[in-house]
Design a protein around this motif. Structure first.
Motif, PDB file in Angstrom:
ATOM      1  N   THR A 108      46.930  35.598  37.135  1.00  0.00           N
ATOM      2  CA  THR A 108      45.793  36.521  37.126  1.00  0.00           C
ATOM      3  C   THR A 108      46.226  37.978  37.121  1.00  0.00           C
ATOM      4  OG1 THR A 108      45.610  36.390  39.544  1.00  0.00           O
ATOM      5  CG2 THR A 108      44.208  34.923  38.249  1.00  0.00           C
ATOM      6  N   SER A 109      47.469  38.269  37.529  1.00  0.00           N
ATOM      7  CA  SER A 109      47.943  39.653  37.480  1.00  0.00           C
ATOM      8  C   SER A 109      47.970  40.181  36.048  1.00  0.00           C
ATOM      9  CB  SER A 109      49.339  39.771  38.112  1.00  0.00           C
ATOM     10  OG  SER A 109      50.333  39.158  37.309  1.00  0.00           O
ATOM     11  N   GLY A 110      48.006  39.257  35.069  1.00  0.00           N
ATOM     12  CA  GLY A 110      47.957  39.670  33.678  1.00  0.00           C
ATOM     13  C   GLY A 110      46.618  40.256  33.273  1.00  0.00           C
ATOM     14  N   LEU A 111      45.595  40.089  34.113  1.00  0.00           N
ATOM     15  CA  LEU A 111      44.260  40.615  33.822  1.00  0.00           C
ATOM     16  C   LEU A 111      44.070  42.043  34.318  1.00  0.00           C
ATOM     17  CD1 LEU A 111      42.203  37.462  34.803  1.00  0.00           C
ATOM     18  CD2 LEU A 111      42.439  38.375  32.495  1.00  0.00           C
ATOM     19  N   LYS A 114      45.328  49.498  34.134  1.00  0.00           N
ATOM     20  CA  LYS A 114      44.962  50.745  34.801  1.00  0.00           C
ATOM     21  C   LYS A 114      43.447  50.910  34.895  1.00  0.00           C
ATOM     22  CE  LYS A 114      49.181  53.248  33.611  1.00  0.00           C
ATOM     23  NZ  LYS A 114      49.763  54.413  32.905  1.00  0.00           N
ATOM     24  N   LYS A 115      42.732  50.284  33.940  1.00  0.00           N
ATOM     25  CA  LYS A 115      41.279  50.445  33.927  1.00  0.00           C
ATOM     26  C   LYS A 115      40.598  49.635  35.026  1.00  0.00           C
ATOM     27  CE  LYS A 115      41.226  51.052  28.894  1.00  0.00           C
ATOM     28  NZ  LYS A 115      40.761  50.469  27.608  1.00  0.00           N
ATOM     29  N   ASN A 116      41.199  48.525  35.425  1.00  0.00           N
ATOM     30  CA  ASN A 116      40.512  47.660  36.398  1.00  0.00           C
ATOM     31  C   ASN A 116      41.431  47.201  37.521  1.00  0.00           C
ATOM     32  OD1 ASN A 116      42.152  45.937  34.999  1.00  0.00           O
ATOM     33  ND2 ASN A 116      40.592  44.402  34.566  1.00  0.00           N
ATOM     34  N   MET A 117      42.403  48.055  37.864  1.00  0.00           N
ATOM     35  CA  MET A 117      43.423  47.654  38.833  1.00  0.00           C
ATOM     36  C   MET A 117      42.827  47.301  40.195  1.00  0.00           C
ATOM     37  SD  MET A 117      46.933  49.668  39.782  1.00  0.00           S
ATOM     38  CE  MET A 117      47.425  49.636  38.070  1.00  0.00           C
ATOM     39  N   PHE A 118      41.762  47.977  40.575  1.00  0.00           N
ATOM     40  CA  PHE A 118      41.225  47.763  41.915  1.00  0.00           C
ATOM     41  C   PHE A 118      39.857  47.079  41.895  1.00  0.00           C
ATOM     42  CE2 PHE A 118      43.985  51.549  42.119  1.00  0.00           C
ATOM     43  CZ  PHE A 118      44.935  51.068  43.013  1.00  0.00           C
ATOM     44  N   GLN A 125      36.708  36.297  33.945  1.00  0.00           N
ATOM     45  CA  GLN A 125      38.149  36.511  34.046  1.00  0.00           C
ATOM     46  C   GLN A 125      38.826  35.377  34.816  1.00  0.00           C
ATOM     47  OE1 GLN A 125      37.892  40.500  35.739  1.00  0.00           O
ATOM     48  NE2 GLN A 125      38.913  41.331  33.928  1.00  0.00           N
ATOM     49  N   LEU A 126      38.191  34.909  35.852  1.00  0.00           N
ATOM     50  CA  LEU A 126      38.745  33.775  36.597  1.00  0.00           C
ATOM     51  C   LEU A 126      38.797  32.525  35.724  1.00  0.00           C
ATOM     52  CD1 LEU A 126      36.980  34.347  40.034  1.00  0.00           C
ATOM     53  CD2 LEU A 126      39.408  34.715  39.494  1.00  0.00           C
ATOM     54  N   ALA A 160      51.735  31.862  30.487  1.00  0.00           N
ATOM     55  CA  ALA A 160      50.297  31.862  30.790  1.00  0.00           C
ATOM     56  C   ALA A 160      49.819  33.266  31.119  1.00  0.00           C
ATOM     57  CB  ALA A 160      50.012  30.908  31.952  1.00  0.00           C
ATOM     58  N   ARG A 161      50.605  33.993  31.906  1.00  0.00           N
ATOM     59  CA  ARG A 161      50.249  35.375  32.248  1.00  0.00           C
ATOM     60  C   ARG A 161      50.170  36.239  30.991  1.00  0.00           C
ATOM     61  NH1 ARG A 161      52.395  40.372  33.071  1.00  0.00           N
ATOM     62  NH2 ARG A 161      51.656  41.545  34.899  1.00  0.00           N
ATOM     63  N   ALA A 162      51.120  36.058  30.083  1.00  0.00           N
ATOM     64  CA  ALA A 162      51.156  36.869  28.865  1.00  0.00           C
ATOM     65  C   ALA A 162      50.014  36.535  27.920  1.00  0.00           C
ATOM     66  CB  ALA A 162      52.493  36.668  28.156  1.00  0.00           C
ATOM     67  N   LEU A 163      49.546  35.282  27.950  1.00  0.00           N
ATOM     68  CA  LEU A 163      48.521  34.832  27.006  1.00  0.00           C
ATOM     69  C   LEU A 163      47.100  35.014  27.518  1.00  0.00           C
ATOM     70  CD1 LEU A 163      50.171  31.523  25.795  1.00  0.00           C
ATOM     71  CD2 LEU A 163      49.764  33.552  24.407  1.00  0.00           C
ATOM     72  N   ILE A 164      46.943  35.396  28.780  1.00  0.00           N
ATOM     73  CA  ILE A 164      45.621  35.334  29.402  1.00  0.00           C
ATOM     74  C   ILE A 164      44.605  36.254  28.722  1.00  0.00           C
ATOM     75  CG2 ILE A 164      46.048  37.109  31.156  1.00  0.00           C
ATOM     76  CD1 ILE A 164      44.660  35.139  33.156  1.00  0.00           C
ATOM     77  N   ASN A 165      45.072  37.334  28.107  1.00  0.00           N
ATOM     78  CA  ASN A 165      44.166  38.245  27.406  1.00  0.00           C
ATOM     79  C   ASN A 165      44.099  37.974  25.909  1.00  0.00           C
ATOM     80  OD1 ASN A 165      43.000  40.014  29.415  1.00  0.00           O
ATOM     81  ND2 ASN A 165      45.067  40.797  29.747  1.00  0.00           N
TER      82      ASN A 165
END
Length: 260
Positions: A108-111, A114-118, A125-126, A160-165
């Motif tokens: 999920t860190s791949g999601l 800077k625009k939605n860090m917090f 997204q989940l 998986a992290r790289a492909l999530i978007n």
């Protein structure tokens, strides 16, 4: 000596213009010019110290060239903000085995950008994370710590992290190091499917000359210093009508069946 970069009507995904890079007083990359067009598969081969990982890190903005310019999707890298369009799988040895994150947290860190860090992740997204875990056949490992996994399992997590978007450009730095031959073969089958049937451009570093040459050809299209660039173009229309993430992940799941 560099050969002229290939060109045509297809969008330039990465443009590298007269790049130099030095560590202290040692020049690693010297006047490199190269272009990657949409749906290219670029294989990057070179000896240790030739600058392969350095070049990938410059493309994803982790290092700055000593001189020269890199453009991503037509924009100077300093102005580029759409990092979700790029997936990056670093070398396995870049992972600290004591890093306390779970598999789900890494994916999920791949999601986050800077625009939605917090911001809290949305339900959609989940679901993307669940799709990515399912596609890589690691849904049963979701709550395990990343450092507890085998090399092959860790590579699936980072993929998986790289492909999530659903990236347009996928950058892979020696993704098959430390995994067994059967898993390597399945991995190459999977990324060939992705390249041939989905709108993804690839840049991959690998020491597996046989696998690279079997798909990309025996002769590099360009050499620069110790780097050799092998390129396969896939500029024809996509064969898969569906291009959304869920479909792509299902295709990957089927390709990954051999990795169980």
């Amino acid at each position: 000596m560099n050969k002229p970069a290939h060109s045509g009507c297809h969008q330039q995904i990465v443009s590298i213009d007269d790049i130099f890079f030095s560590y202290e007083n040692k020049t690693v990359i010297d006047g490199l010019r190269f272009q990657v067009l949409e749906r290219d598969f670029v294989g990057l081969i070179g000896s240790n110290g030739a600058g392969k990982t350095t070049l990938l890190k410059m493309i994803v903005g982790l290092l700055r060239p000593t001189r020269g310019e890199i453009r991503l999707f037509g924009q100077p890298i300093g102005q580029f903000r759409d990092w979700e369009r790029i997936g990056y799988v670093p070398q396995k040895n870049a992972l600290n085995p004591l890093f306390p994150a779970t598999v789900r947290e890494v994916v999920t860190s791949g999601l986050y950008g800077k625009k939605n860090m917090f911001r809290r992740l949305t339900k959609a997204q989940l679901q993307k994370a669940d799709d990515a875990l399912y596609a890589m056949r690691i849904e049963d490992l979701a709550d395990r710590k990343i450092g507890q996994l085998s090399g092959g399992q860790q590579q699936r997590v980072f993929l998986a992290r790289a492909l999530i978007n659903n990236p347009e450009l996928l950058i892979l730095d020696e993704p098959t190091v430390g995994i067994d031959a059967e898993t390597q073969a399945g991995f190459f089958r999977m990324i060939r499917h992705m390249h041939q049937h989905h709108h993804i451009t690839f840049i991959m570093v690998s020491h597996d000359m046989d696998a690279m040459e079997a798909y990309l050809g025996e002769q590099p299209v360009q050499r620069s210093g110790g780097l050799s660039f092998y390129v396969k173009h896939t500029h024809d229309p996509q064969d898969c009508v569906e291009t959304d993430l869920t479909h792509s992940m299902q295709q990957l799941r089927e390709s990954m069946e051999v990795l169980s």
